[in-house]
Design an enzyme around this catalytic site. Structure first.
Site, PDB file in Angstrom:
ATOM      1  CB  ALA A 148      17.397  13.816 -21.979  1.00 47.20           C
TER       2      ALA A 148
ATOM      3  CG  LEU B 162       3.607  21.916 -17.847  1.00 45.57           C
ATOM      4  CD1 LEU B 162       2.516  22.674 -17.099  1.00 45.57           C
ATOM      5  CD2 LEU B 162       3.006  21.026 -18.933  1.00 45.57           C
TER       6      LEU B 162
ATOM      7  CD  GLU C 129      -3.422  -9.513   1.640  1.00 45.78           C
ATOM      8  OE1 GLU C 129      -3.508  -8.605   2.474  1.00 45.78           O
ATOM      9  OE2 GLU C 129      -3.580  -9.341   0.409  1.00 45.78           O
TER      10      GLU C 129
ATOM     11  CG  HIS D 293      -6.589  -7.490  -2.746  1.00 51.21           C
ATOM     12  ND1 HIS D 293      -7.041  -6.667  -1.732  1.00 51.21           N
ATOM     13  CD2 HIS D 293      -7.084  -6.966  -3.902  1.00 51.21           C
ATOM     14  CE1 HIS D 293      -7.780  -5.692  -2.252  1.00 51.21           C
ATOM     15  NE2 HIS D 293      -7.813  -5.856  -3.563  1.00 51.21           N
TER      16      HIS D 293
ATOM     17  CB  SER E  55      15.531  18.097 -28.640  1.00 49.66           C
ATOM     18  OG  SER E  55      14.273  17.578 -29.046  1.00 49.66           O
TER      19      SER E  55
ATOM     20  CG  LEU F 275       4.163  11.520 -24.782  1.00 55.00           C
ATOM     21  CD1 LEU F 275       3.133  12.504 -24.245  1.00 55.00           C
ATOM     22  CD2 LEU F 275       5.529  11.805 -24.192  1.00 55.00           C
TER      23      LEU F 275
END
Length: 359
Positions: free
Chosen positions: A157, A296, A55, A53, A171, A207
Protein backbone atom coordinates in the site's frame (compact mmCIF):
# COMPACT_ATOMS: atom_id res chain seq x y z
CA UNK A 1 -19.45 -22.11 -31.40
CA UNK A 2 -20.01 -22.07 -27.66
CA UNK A 3 -20.22 -25.46 -25.99
CA UNK A 4 -23.63 -26.41 -24.52
CA UNK A 5 -21.69 -27.58 -21.47
CA UNK A 6 -20.23 -24.15 -20.81
CA UNK A 7 -22.99 -22.91 -18.40
CA UNK A 8 -22.67 -26.08 -16.33
CA UNK A 9 -18.87 -25.79 -16.27
CA UNK A 10 -19.16 -22.20 -15.12
CA UNK A 11 -21.35 -23.41 -12.26
CA UNK A 12 -18.73 -26.05 -11.43
CA UNK A 13 -16.03 -23.36 -11.42
CA UNK A 14 -18.12 -21.25 -9.04
CA UNK A 15 -18.37 -24.24 -6.73
CA UNK A 16 -14.62 -24.91 -6.96
CA UNK A 17 -13.85 -21.35 -5.89
CA UNK A 18 -15.67 -21.94 -2.59
CA UNK A 19 -12.65 -23.95 -1.45
CA UNK A 20 -10.20 -21.14 -2.19
CA UNK A 21 -7.32 -21.13 0.31
CA UNK A 22 -8.35 -24.41 1.97
CA UNK A 23 -7.39 -27.25 -0.36
CA UNK A 24 -3.58 -27.06 -0.67
CA UNK A 25 -1.66 -29.03 -1.71
CA UNK A 26 -4.68 -30.15 -3.72
CA UNK A 27 -6.30 -28.10 -6.48
CA UNK A 28 -9.65 -26.34 -6.41
CA UNK A 29 -12.25 -28.61 -7.99
CA UNK A 30 -16.00 -28.33 -8.54
CA UNK A 31 -18.42 -30.85 -10.04
CA UNK A 32 -22.05 -30.92 -11.16
CA UNK A 33 -23.95 -34.09 -12.11
CA UNK A 34 -26.82 -34.10 -14.60
CA UNK A 35 -29.28 -36.94 -15.13
CA UNK A 36 -30.12 -38.50 -18.51
CA UNK A 37 -32.51 -35.65 -19.25
CA UNK A 38 -29.87 -33.01 -18.53
CA UNK A 39 -31.35 -31.93 -15.20
CA UNK A 40 -29.10 -31.01 -12.27
CA UNK A 41 -29.18 -33.78 -9.66
CA UNK A 42 -25.96 -33.25 -7.72
CA UNK A 43 -23.16 -30.79 -7.12
CA UNK A 44 -20.16 -30.41 -4.84
CA UNK A 45 -16.65 -29.05 -4.40
CA UNK A 46 -13.41 -30.11 -2.76
CA UNK A 47 -13.50 -28.49 0.65
CA UNK A 48 -10.19 -29.42 2.25
CA UNK A 49 -7.21 -31.70 1.62
CA UNK A 50 -7.86 -35.17 3.01
CA UNK A 51 -11.64 -34.89 2.66
CA UNK A 52 -13.82 -36.26 -0.20
CA UNK A 53 -13.25 -34.74 -3.62
CA UNK A 54 -15.81 -32.72 -5.58
CA UNK A 55 -16.99 -35.70 -7.64
CA UNK A 56 -17.76 -37.73 -4.53
CA UNK A 57 -19.90 -34.98 -3.00
CA UNK A 58 -21.83 -34.49 -6.26
CA UNK A 59 -22.35 -38.23 -6.85
CA UNK A 60 -23.57 -38.79 -3.30
CA UNK A 61 -26.14 -36.07 -3.80
CA UNK A 62 -27.21 -37.48 -7.16
CA UNK A 63 -27.46 -41.11 -6.07
CA UNK A 64 -28.98 -43.45 -8.69
CA UNK A 65 -30.00 -40.46 -10.79
CA UNK A 66 -26.38 -40.16 -11.93
CA UNK A 67 -26.60 -43.46 -13.88
CA UNK A 68 -26.52 -42.73 -17.60
CA UNK A 69 -26.00 -39.03 -16.90
CA UNK A 70 -23.16 -36.52 -17.19
CA UNK A 71 -20.54 -35.34 -14.73
CA UNK A 72 -19.10 -31.86 -15.41
CA UNK A 73 -15.78 -31.43 -13.58
CA UNK A 74 -13.32 -28.53 -13.55
CA UNK A 75 -10.28 -30.83 -13.45
CA UNK A 76 -9.45 -34.31 -14.69
CA UNK A 77 -10.67 -36.88 -12.11
CA UNK A 78 -7.85 -38.43 -10.11
CA UNK A 79 -7.05 -42.09 -10.71
CA UNK A 80 -4.62 -42.84 -7.88
CA UNK A 81 -5.07 -43.85 -4.26
CA UNK A 82 -4.02 -41.04 -1.91
CA UNK A 83 -5.77 -39.93 1.24
CA UNK A 84 -9.02 -40.58 -0.64
CA UNK A 85 -10.00 -43.22 -3.27
CA UNK A 86 -9.77 -42.46 -7.02
CA UNK A 87 -12.56 -40.27 -8.38
CA UNK A 88 -12.37 -42.01 -11.76
CA UNK A 89 -13.48 -45.23 -10.09
CA UNK A 90 -16.30 -43.42 -8.26
CA UNK A 91 -17.59 -42.07 -11.58
CA UNK A 92 -17.47 -45.54 -13.14
CA UNK A 93 -19.25 -47.07 -10.18
CA UNK A 94 -21.97 -44.41 -10.45
CA UNK A 95 -22.54 -45.38 -14.07
CA UNK A 96 -22.22 -41.96 -15.69
CA UNK A 97 -22.25 -42.04 -19.48
CA UNK A 98 -20.32 -38.83 -20.06
CA UNK A 99 -17.63 -36.82 -18.28
CA UNK A 100 -16.90 -33.22 -19.30
CA UNK A 101 -13.68 -31.70 -17.95
CA UNK A 102 -12.19 -28.23 -18.20
CA UNK A 103 -8.54 -29.29 -18.16
CA UNK A 104 -6.14 -32.15 -17.57
CA UNK A 105 -4.41 -32.55 -14.22
CA UNK A 106 -0.65 -31.87 -14.60
CA UNK A 107 0.11 -33.96 -11.50
CA UNK A 108 2.30 -36.84 -12.81
CA UNK A 109 0.16 -39.30 -10.83
CA UNK A 110 -2.80 -38.35 -13.04
CA UNK A 111 -1.74 -36.45 -16.21
CA UNK A 112 -4.25 -37.99 -18.61
CA UNK A 113 -4.47 -41.37 -16.92
CA UNK A 114 -7.82 -40.58 -15.31
CA UNK A 115 -9.38 -39.66 -18.64
CA UNK A 116 -7.86 -42.72 -20.30
CA UNK A 117 -9.37 -44.98 -17.64
CA UNK A 118 -12.81 -43.47 -18.26
CA UNK A 119 -12.51 -43.78 -22.05
CA UNK A 120 -11.30 -47.37 -21.79
CA UNK A 121 -14.44 -48.15 -19.79
CA UNK A 122 -16.65 -46.72 -22.54
CA UNK A 123 -17.39 -43.34 -20.98
CA UNK A 124 -17.73 -40.44 -23.42
CA UNK A 125 -15.09 -37.87 -22.40
CA UNK A 126 -15.03 -34.23 -23.53
CA UNK A 127 -12.06 -31.99 -22.65
CA UNK A 128 -11.29 -28.27 -22.76
CA UNK A 129 -14.60 -26.65 -21.79
CA UNK A 130 -13.76 -23.33 -20.05
CA UNK A 131 -10.12 -24.40 -19.85
CA UNK A 132 -8.77 -20.84 -19.68
CA UNK A 133 -10.98 -20.01 -16.71
CA UNK A 134 -10.05 -23.25 -14.98
CA UNK A 135 -6.35 -22.56 -15.38
CA UNK A 136 -6.74 -19.10 -13.86
CA UNK A 137 -8.65 -20.52 -10.91
CA UNK A 138 -5.95 -23.10 -10.23
CA UNK A 139 -2.94 -20.98 -11.17
CA UNK A 140 -1.32 -21.57 -7.77
CA UNK A 141 -1.67 -25.36 -7.96
CA UNK A 142 -0.44 -25.41 -11.56
CA UNK A 143 2.57 -23.25 -10.73
CA UNK A 144 3.62 -25.49 -7.83
CA UNK A 145 3.24 -28.71 -9.83
CA UNK A 146 5.00 -27.34 -12.90
CA UNK A 147 7.67 -25.15 -11.25
CA UNK A 148 8.16 -26.87 -7.89
CA UNK A 149 7.29 -23.75 -5.89
CA UNK A 150 4.14 -21.78 -5.03
CA UNK A 151 2.77 -18.87 -6.98
CA UNK A 152 3.98 -15.60 -5.50
CA UNK A 153 1.82 -12.52 -4.95
CA UNK A 154 3.46 -9.23 -3.93
CA UNK A 155 1.28 -6.65 -2.22
CA UNK A 156 1.91 -3.16 -0.90
CA UNK A 157 0.00 0.00 0.00
CA UNK A 158 1.42 3.39 -0.93
CA UNK A 159 0.57 7.06 -1.13
CA UNK A 160 -0.10 8.85 -4.40
CA UNK A 161 3.56 9.94 -4.49
CA UNK A 162 4.77 6.34 -4.09
CA UNK A 163 5.64 6.28 -0.37
CA UNK A 164 4.94 3.28 1.87
CA UNK A 165 6.03 5.07 5.06
CA UNK A 166 7.29 8.41 6.34
CA UNK A 167 11.05 8.89 6.89
CA UNK A 168 10.49 8.09 10.59
CA UNK A 169 8.87 4.76 9.65
CA UNK A 170 5.25 5.75 10.39
CA UNK A 171 2.92 3.87 8.03
CA UNK A 172 -0.33 3.13 9.86
CA UNK A 173 -2.59 3.67 8.15
CA UNK A 174 -1.87 4.68 4.55
CA UNK A 175 -4.88 2.80 3.21
CA UNK A 176 -8.46 2.87 4.51
CA UNK A 177 -10.62 0.17 6.15
CA UNK A 178 -12.02 -1.27 2.87
CA UNK A 179 -8.49 -1.82 1.54
CA UNK A 180 -7.38 -3.43 4.79
CA UNK A 181 -10.41 -5.74 4.69
CA UNK A 182 -9.40 -6.69 1.14
CA UNK A 183 -5.93 -7.62 2.42
CA UNK A 184 -7.48 -9.93 5.01
CA UNK A 185 -9.46 -11.60 2.21
CA UNK A 186 -6.30 -11.92 0.11
CA UNK A 187 -4.43 -13.59 2.97
CA UNK A 188 -7.26 -16.09 3.30
CA UNK A 189 -6.56 -17.24 -0.26
CA UNK A 190 -2.87 -17.88 0.44
CA UNK A 191 -1.10 -20.70 2.24
CA UNK A 192 1.65 -18.50 3.67
CA UNK A 193 2.33 -14.79 4.28
CA UNK A 194 6.01 -13.80 4.09
CA UNK A 195 7.77 -10.86 5.72
CA UNK A 196 11.35 -9.98 6.59
CA UNK A 197 12.85 -9.10 9.94
CA UNK A 198 12.60 -5.38 9.20
CA UNK A 199 8.81 -5.57 8.88
CA UNK A 200 8.56 -7.43 12.20
CA UNK A 201 10.71 -4.78 13.92
CA UNK A 202 8.95 -1.79 12.37
CA UNK A 203 5.29 -2.86 12.27
CA UNK A 204 4.83 -5.78 14.70
CA UNK A 205 2.26 -7.28 12.29
CA UNK A 206 -0.33 -9.96 13.06
CA UNK A 207 -0.55 -11.25 9.45
CA UNK A 208 -3.83 -13.16 9.79
CA UNK A 209 -7.00 -13.19 7.73
CA UNK A 210 -8.91 -12.14 10.86
CA UNK A 211 -10.74 -15.44 10.90
CA UNK A 212 -11.64 -15.66 7.21
CA UNK A 213 -9.63 -18.86 6.89
CA UNK A 214 -9.22 -21.84 9.23
CA UNK A 215 -6.46 -22.63 9.80
CA UNK A 216 -4.91 -19.23 9.23
CA UNK A 217 -2.12 -19.02 6.64
CA UNK A 218 1.37 -19.87 7.84
CA UNK A 219 3.22 -16.70 8.90
CA UNK A 220 6.80 -16.79 7.61
CA UNK A 221 9.63 -14.54 8.77
CA UNK A 222 12.87 -14.68 6.80
CA UNK A 223 15.85 -13.30 8.72
CA UNK A 224 19.40 -14.52 8.17
CA UNK A 225 20.80 -13.28 11.49
CA UNK A 226 17.58 -13.46 13.54
CA UNK A 227 17.75 -9.79 14.46
CA UNK A 228 14.20 -9.97 15.75
CA UNK A 229 12.38 -8.35 18.68
CA UNK A 230 11.84 -10.33 21.86
CA UNK A 231 8.18 -9.38 21.91
CA UNK A 232 6.06 -9.69 18.75
CA UNK A 233 2.53 -10.68 17.83
CA UNK A 234 3.96 -13.38 15.57
CA UNK A 235 5.42 -15.25 18.56
CA UNK A 236 1.90 -15.82 19.92
CA UNK A 237 0.75 -18.83 17.93
CA UNK A 238 -2.65 -19.29 19.48
CA UNK A 239 -4.22 -17.78 16.34
CA UNK A 240 -1.76 -18.84 13.62
CA UNK A 241 1.47 -20.77 13.22
CA UNK A 242 4.76 -18.98 12.59
CA UNK A 243 7.84 -20.25 10.76
CA UNK A 244 11.15 -18.40 11.12
CA UNK A 245 13.67 -18.97 8.34
CA UNK A 246 17.34 -18.22 9.00
CA UNK A 247 20.90 -19.12 8.03
CA UNK A 248 23.13 -21.65 9.77
CA UNK A 249 25.20 -18.80 11.25
CA UNK A 250 22.35 -17.35 13.32
CA UNK A 251 23.31 -16.72 16.98
CA UNK A 252 22.67 -19.62 19.34
CA UNK A 253 20.94 -17.42 21.92
CA UNK A 254 18.38 -16.32 19.33
CA UNK A 255 17.75 -19.94 18.35
CA UNK A 256 17.21 -20.89 21.98
CA UNK A 257 14.79 -18.01 22.51
CA UNK A 258 12.64 -18.98 19.51
CA UNK A 259 12.72 -22.62 20.54
CA UNK A 260 11.55 -21.60 23.99
CA UNK A 261 8.61 -19.79 22.42
CA UNK A 262 7.68 -22.89 20.43
CA UNK A 263 8.27 -21.16 17.10
CA UNK A 264 9.15 -23.48 14.23
CA UNK A 265 12.51 -22.76 12.57
CA UNK A 266 13.93 -23.63 9.17
CA UNK A 267 17.61 -23.36 8.26
CA UNK A 268 18.37 -22.48 4.63
CA UNK A 269 21.88 -22.35 3.26
CA UNK A 270 21.50 -19.09 1.32
CA UNK A 271 18.31 -17.83 3.00
CA UNK A 272 17.08 -16.36 -0.29
CA UNK A 273 13.50 -15.96 -1.59
CA UNK A 274 13.80 -18.66 -4.27
CA UNK A 275 15.23 -21.14 -1.79
CA UNK A 276 12.40 -20.33 0.62
CA UNK A 277 9.70 -20.90 -2.01
CA UNK A 278 11.19 -24.24 -2.96
CA UNK A 279 10.94 -25.26 0.71
CA UNK A 280 7.35 -24.02 0.93
CA UNK A 281 6.50 -25.90 -2.26
CA UNK A 282 7.71 -29.08 -0.60
CA UNK A 283 5.34 -28.31 2.27
CA UNK A 284 2.45 -28.22 -0.22
CA UNK A 285 1.93 -24.47 -0.44
CA UNK A 286 0.22 -23.52 -3.70
CA UNK A 287 0.14 -19.74 -3.25
CA UNK A 288 2.03 -17.31 -1.00
CA UNK A 289 1.76 -13.61 -0.26
CA UNK A 290 4.81 -11.34 0.03
CA UNK A 291 3.96 -8.51 2.47
CA UNK A 292 7.55 -7.49 2.99
CA UNK A 293 9.76 -4.42 2.90
CA UNK A 294 11.47 -2.97 -0.18
CA UNK A 295 14.72 -4.97 -0.11
CA UNK A 296 13.11 -8.37 0.31
CA UNK A 297 10.42 -7.46 -2.26
CA UNK A 298 13.10 -6.51 -4.79
CA UNK A 299 15.00 -9.74 -4.13
CA UNK A 300 11.80 -11.77 -4.63
CA UNK A 301 11.19 -10.02 -7.94
CA UNK A 302 14.78 -10.48 -9.12
CA UNK A 303 14.64 -14.21 -8.36
CA UNK A 304 11.35 -14.81 -10.19
CA UNK A 305 9.35 -15.38 -7.01
CA UNK A 306 6.55 -12.95 -7.90
CA UNK A 307 3.92 -13.75 -10.51
CA UNK A 308 1.33 -11.14 -9.51
CA UNK A 309 1.49 -7.67 -8.01
CA UNK A 310 -1.27 -5.89 -6.09
CA UNK A 311 -0.70 -2.24 -5.26
CA UNK A 312 -3.14 -0.22 -3.14
CA UNK A 313 -2.89 3.46 -4.03
CA UNK A 314 -4.16 5.89 -1.38
CA UNK A 315 -5.15 9.49 -2.28
CA UNK A 316 -2.54 10.95 0.09
CA UNK A 317 0.75 12.80 -0.34
CA UNK A 318 3.51 11.92 2.16
CA UNK A 319 6.54 13.58 0.56
CA UNK A 320 10.10 13.28 1.82
CA UNK A 321 13.08 12.17 -0.25
CA UNK A 322 14.06 9.73 2.50
CA UNK A 323 10.59 8.19 2.75
CA UNK A 324 10.25 4.46 2.11
CA UNK A 325 9.18 3.20 -1.31
CA UNK A 326 7.77 -0.25 -2.18
CA UNK A 327 10.87 -1.66 -3.88
CA UNK A 328 14.59 -1.69 -3.36
CA UNK A 329 17.11 -1.81 -6.20
CA UNK A 330 16.19 -4.21 -9.00
CA UNK A 331 19.58 -3.88 -10.65
CA UNK A 332 18.25 -2.15 -13.75
CA UNK A 333 20.48 0.20 -15.76
CA UNK A 334 17.99 0.93 -18.54
CA UNK A 335 14.25 1.60 -18.36
CA UNK A 336 13.72 -0.89 -21.18
CA UNK A 337 14.93 -3.65 -18.87
CA UNK A 338 11.86 -3.25 -16.67
CA UNK A 339 9.40 -6.13 -16.71
CA UNK A 340 6.20 -5.16 -18.52
CA UNK A 341 3.10 -6.77 -17.04
CA UNK A 342 0.63 -7.69 -19.78
CA UNK A 343 -2.57 -7.78 -17.72
CA UNK A 344 -3.86 -5.11 -15.37
CA UNK A 345 -7.06 -4.55 -13.44
CA UNK A 346 -8.13 -1.44 -11.55
CA UNK A 347 -10.85 -1.28 -8.93
CA UNK A 348 -12.02 1.05 -6.17
CA UNK A 349 -11.64 0.12 -2.49
CA UNK A 350 -13.35 2.89 -0.58
CA UNK A 351 -11.24 6.02 -1.20
CA UNK A 352 -8.30 3.89 -2.37
CA UNK A 353 -7.55 2.30 -5.73
CA UNK A 354 -6.30 -1.25 -6.23
CA UNK A 355 -4.11 -2.03 -9.22
CA UNK A 356 -3.50 -5.72 -9.93
CA UNK A 357 -0.84 -6.84 -12.40
CA UNK A 358 -0.12 -10.28 -13.87
CA UNK A 359 1.81 -11.66 -16.86
Amino acid sequence: MSSPWRPWMQRALQLAALGNGRTSPNPLVGCVVLDRAGQLVGEGFHQRAGTPHAEVHALRQAGERARGGTAVVTLEPCCHHGRTPPCSEALLAAGVARVVVAMRDPDPRVAGKGLAQLRDAGVDVLEGVCEAEARILNRGFLHRVEQGRPLGLLKWAMSLDGRTALPNGSSQWISGPPARAWVHHLRAQCDAVIVGGGTVRADNPLLTSRGQRTPEPLRVVISRSLDLPKQAQLWNQSEAATLVVHSSSAPAEQLDRLDGLGVERLVLERCEPLELLEALGQRGCNQVLWECGPELAAAALRQGCVQQVAAVLAPKLLGGTAARTPLGDLGLVDVNQAVAWSRSRLQQLGNDCLLELSP
